[in-house]
Enzyme design. Structure first.
Site, PDB file in Angstrom:
ATOM      1  N   GLU A 202     -11.746 -30.628  24.486  1.00 58.73           N
ATOM      2  CA  GLU A 202     -12.102 -29.271  24.096  1.00 58.73           C
ATOM      3  C   GLU A 202     -11.551 -28.235  25.067  1.00 58.73           C
ATOM      4  O   GLU A 202     -11.034 -27.200  24.651  1.00 58.73           O
ATOM      5  CB  GLU A 202     -13.620 -29.139  23.985  1.00 58.73           C
ATOM      6  N   GLU A 203     -11.643 -28.499  26.371  1.00 57.44           N
ATOM      7  CA  GLU A 203     -11.305 -27.479  27.350  1.00 57.44           C
ATOM      8  C   GLU A 203     -10.053 -27.769  28.182  1.00 57.44           C
ATOM      9  O   GLU A 203      -9.555 -26.878  28.860  1.00 57.44           O
ATOM     10  CB  GLU A 203     -12.497 -27.239  28.290  1.00 57.44           C
ATOM     11  N   SER A 610     -17.453 -16.776  17.639  1.00 50.12           N
ATOM     12  CA  SER A 610     -17.359 -17.473  18.917  1.00 50.12           C
ATOM     13  C   SER A 610     -17.289 -16.436  20.038  1.00 50.12           C
ATOM     14  O   SER A 610     -18.211 -15.636  20.187  1.00 50.12           O
ATOM     15  CB  SER A 610     -16.174 -18.431  18.902  1.00 50.12           C
ATOM     16  N   ASP A 685     -23.917 -27.026  15.499  1.00 50.28           N
ATOM     17  CA  ASP A 685     -22.811 -26.605  16.349  1.00 50.28           C
ATOM     18  C   ASP A 685     -22.876 -27.342  17.684  1.00 50.28           C
ATOM     19  O   ASP A 685     -23.787 -27.118  18.484  1.00 50.28           O
ATOM     20  CB  ASP A 685     -22.889 -25.089  16.565  1.00 50.28           C
ATOM     21  N   HIS A 718     -19.329 -25.629  14.520  1.00 45.27           N
ATOM     22  CA  HIS A 718     -18.905 -24.324  15.024  1.00 45.27           C
ATOM     23  C   HIS A 718     -18.035 -23.573  14.028  1.00 45.27           C
ATOM     24  O   HIS A 718     -18.098 -22.347  13.945  1.00 45.27           O
ATOM     25  CB  HIS A 718     -18.151 -24.518  16.341  1.00 45.27           C
TER      26      HIS A 718
END
Length: 741
Positions: A202-203, A610, A685, A718
């Protein structure tokens, strides 16, 4: 996966991009039409893959009797059937529906099939099975089956093995004998071996957790110890008994997974662990084998993310040495540009040390040989050898060229360029204005180009590396768009308070009359690693904005400082203070809007998803006299609730920056709300947890300001991707602004 492709293909392809000036009256855009078939963005050809020799691409084609796999020859542009529908149906494993809408690795679309290194067979990938299709006999051969999910299958470089992840362990199957065995043991929900967790993909944009050595004798892999990480509960509201799904989610300031890199032989046995230092509280975002198969390159990023070390590790002993280090006053963005040349003397590295990402050439001792690119522009990606995030730069060693993507000539678009290793000259390859996504052949002889602009849906073409077109893969004309008479996108420059040039765009209502006063809807994201003002087709969200313009709104979008695409120095003003600079720049945009005689300054609304939802809260809570109404979808309201890697990169840890977290979390200013607010969030989410919205609701209750518009989507993730949810969400937002703006 194939089932989804069949649905897309069955819907058919459109024709012709929007054309102004049609004598027929404009058709009315509606939310339901935007999210219904046939898509107003058209349909792209699915399953494009390069054959190993780089002389043809394969792709799915819908025919009357089902999907077929076709091939397109790069020499002459001719097409032919590669796998007929009946054979494809027999070879493709069945799919299993996913129970939850995960983010993380779920956002990286896995391939449906892989070419073998020899080009004589295809591996078809199901959720729990693998099937090998011999292209000579067209006989499918089941390799792996069972009830457990299979992840991340790969061929070994020599084509003798297929590897995959199952039950948190790494497995291989011998293609000659059919024997299957585990090369790691002890994997579990707590200890992942060769399998990615939630936060790394994800990051850090990690797409795999294991890597074959070039000689196919060994595999390097991540072991991710998840035991220190919080098991975050997500309630399944569709369950009669209140079932809880748990995800390992490290919130800012909390413990991360303990990650190490091991090397194991293809036949299994003991793992040799690489020495990445005594401090385990670090990130290991990239792993690449050197060409000799004896050494492993590992990138090590400290927890503060302001120092990146490149380590070379001995695969046999684990011993390591630091080859080079990059440091930054603020933070370091991770890239995919590490490439080792076949002469086994040099490697390619990229860095933002000048304020823009550029290429550097090093020898294997870590001595810089040359800076290959320079200037007030940056490399925004590489030519790539993959359909998504590229695994390494597009390097043509035979001719001494490096291919890369950049917004060098226009910060609002992306083009393919070629760099000469001989004289460092740079040549632009793609010519059409807009945004290009590139998929280069393994031998760097041709590339697939997916190109779009702000008013035209993407098309797909096959080109030679000199930029001459070989064939149109999919023109993707959408005739239905013609009838909607879309308003043109106008690109603008706006000055920030300190004079910094900011990029913006505007969409005016049809039949715009400068003597009238119009309300404004600001479409915002505002966060790092994202660029909204682009010369690219933005799909359904863009069409919804066009719909709102048709309802009489001026649509305005501005990329504030902190956003992507303008160099590292443009990003860093947000360091340790989310929201402040971003809102200042958005207010500079409002100041510009108020200077226009046709803007109704009393009717300015804002919306976002977001980080854009966070910015909407920032705007309504900190400039309540400016914004009349706002809609926030899945916002981060409290940065203590978001994950470690993303949040700490910009904000530091909450333990070391408590004032910054207090000021940067809009929930703490919720008492200032005056105008109408719509809040929307999915309860499932796993990225921005539902708790962010409930915190805002609770703070508003305590201050007597409970919002009238709260839209909850049970079980959705999400992105809330299913059509009924999207229609309901955008209809709610539409009605909200029609009522309140």
């Amino acid at each position: 996966m194939l089932a989804a492709i069949l649905v897309i293909l069955a819907a058919g392809f459109g024709a012709v991009a929007p054309v102004a000036g049609s004598p027929k009256p404009s058709k009315a855009l509606t939310v339901e039409r935007i999210y219904s078939a046939p898509s107003l963005s058209g349909y792209l050809t699915q399953g494009i893959e390069w054959a190993p020799a780089g002389k043809r691409i394969s792709y799915f084609e819908r025919k009357r009797d089902g999907a077929e796999l076709w091939a397109l020859d790069t020499e002459n542009g001719r097409r032919k059937v590669l796998v007929k529908a009946k054979v494809l149906a027999a070879a493709m494993p069945p799919e299993q529906a996913k129970a939850i809408q995960s983010t993380g690795l779920g956002r990286v679309e896995a391939p449906n099939y892989l070419w073998s290194p020899g080009g004589d067979s295809l591996l078809f990938i199901g959720s729990s099975s693998l099937v090998l299709l011999d292209l000579n006999t067209m006989a499918p051969k089941p390799l792996v089956s069972g009830a457990d999910d299979i992840e991340d299958p790969k061929f070994s470089p020599d084509g003798k093995w297929v590897s995959f992840v199952r039950s948190s362990n790494l497995w291989v199957v011998n293609l000659a004998t059919g024997e299957i065995h585990a090369v790691t043991t002890g994997g579990s929900e707590e200890i992942l071996k060769g399998q990615l967790d939630w936060v790394y993909p994800e990051e850090l944009d990690c797409t795999t957790a294991y890597w074959w050595s070039p000689d196919s004798s060994k595999i390097a892999y991540y072991e991710m110890d998840e035991r220190p990480v919080t098991r975050y509960p997500i309630l399944d509201m569709s369950s009669l008994v209140g079932k809880i799904e748990y995800t390992r989610y490290p919130q800012a300031g909390e413990a991360n997974p303990i990650v190490r890199v091991g090397v194991v032989g293809v036949h299994g046995g003991e793992t040799e662990w690489m020495d990445t230092g005594a401090n385990a509280d670090v990130y290991l975002p990239r792993v690449v084998w050197l060409r000799d198969s004896r050494r492993l390159a590992i990138e090590r990023l400290n927890r503060a993310q302001n120092r990146l070390d490149l380590l070379f590790c001995d695969a046999a002993t684990g011993a390591s040495q630091t080859i080079l280090a990059d440091t930054d006053k603020y933070w370091i963005n991770i890239a995919d540009d590490l490439y080792f040349f076949s002469d086994q003397q040099r490697f390619l590295w990229s860095s933002e040390r000048t304020g823009f990402r550029h290429y550097y050439l090093y020898d294997l001792s870590g001595r810089q040989l040359d800076q290959l690119t320079s200037g007030d522009w940056g490399i925004s990606g590489n030519g790539g050898f993959g359909p998504g995030a590229a695994s390494h730069p597009g390097v043509d060693e035979a001719h001494g060229w490096i291919y890369f993507l950049s917004n060098k000539d226009d910060a609002r678009g992306t083009q393919l360029f070629r760099l000469s290793l001989q004289d460092k000259s740079i040549t632009r390859i793609t010519r059409e204005a807009g945004t290009h996504k590139i998929f280069i052949a393994p031998d760097a002889s041709a590339f697939v180009d997916t190109c779009s602009n702000a008013m035209t849906p993407p098309r797909q073409d096959l080109y030679r590396m000199d930029g001459t077109r070989i064939a149109v893969i999919n023109e993707n004309k959408v005739p239905d768009l013609r009838g909607y008479h879309l308003s043109p996108v106008e690109f603008l420059d706006v000055a920030a308070g300190d004079g910094t040039k900011l990029f913006a765009r505007m969409i005016r209502p049809p039949n715009f009359d400068a003597s009238r006063k119009y309300p404004v809807l600001i479409d915002v994201y505002g966060g790092p690693q994202e660029q909204m003002v682009r010369n690219a087709w933005d799909g359904t969200e863009f069409l919804w904005l066009e719909m709102m313009a048709k309802k009489g709104y001026l649509i305005f979008t501005l990329d504030n400082r902190g956003s992507w695409g303008r160099g590292h120095a443009f990003e860093t003003p947000i360091y340790h203070q989310f929201g402040k600079v971003e809102l200042e720049d958005q207010l500079a945009g409002v100041k510009y809007l108020k200077s226009l005689p046709y803007v109704d300054a009393s009717r300015i609304g804002i919306w976002g998803w977001s980080y854009g939802g966070t910015m909407t809260l920032e705007a309504l809570f900190n400039a309540p006299d400016v914004f009349k109404a706002g809609a926030a979808v899945a916002p981060v309201s409290d940065w203590r609730l978001y994950d470690t890697i993303y949040t700490e990169r910009y904000m530091g840890r909450p333990q070391g920056n408590p004032e910054g977290y207090q000021a940067s979390s809009p929930v703490n200013q919720a008492a200032n709300l005056r105008g109408p607010l719509l809040l929307a969030h999915g309860t499932g989410d796993d990225n921005v947890h539902f708790a962010n919205t409930t915190e805002v609701i609770n703070k508003l209750i305590l201050n007597g300001r409970y919002p009238a518009d709260v839209v909850i989507f049970p079980g959705r993730g999400h992105s809330m991707t299913d059509r009924p949810a999207r229609i309901q969400l955008y209809q709610q937002i539409t009605d909200f602004f029609l009522k309140n703006l």
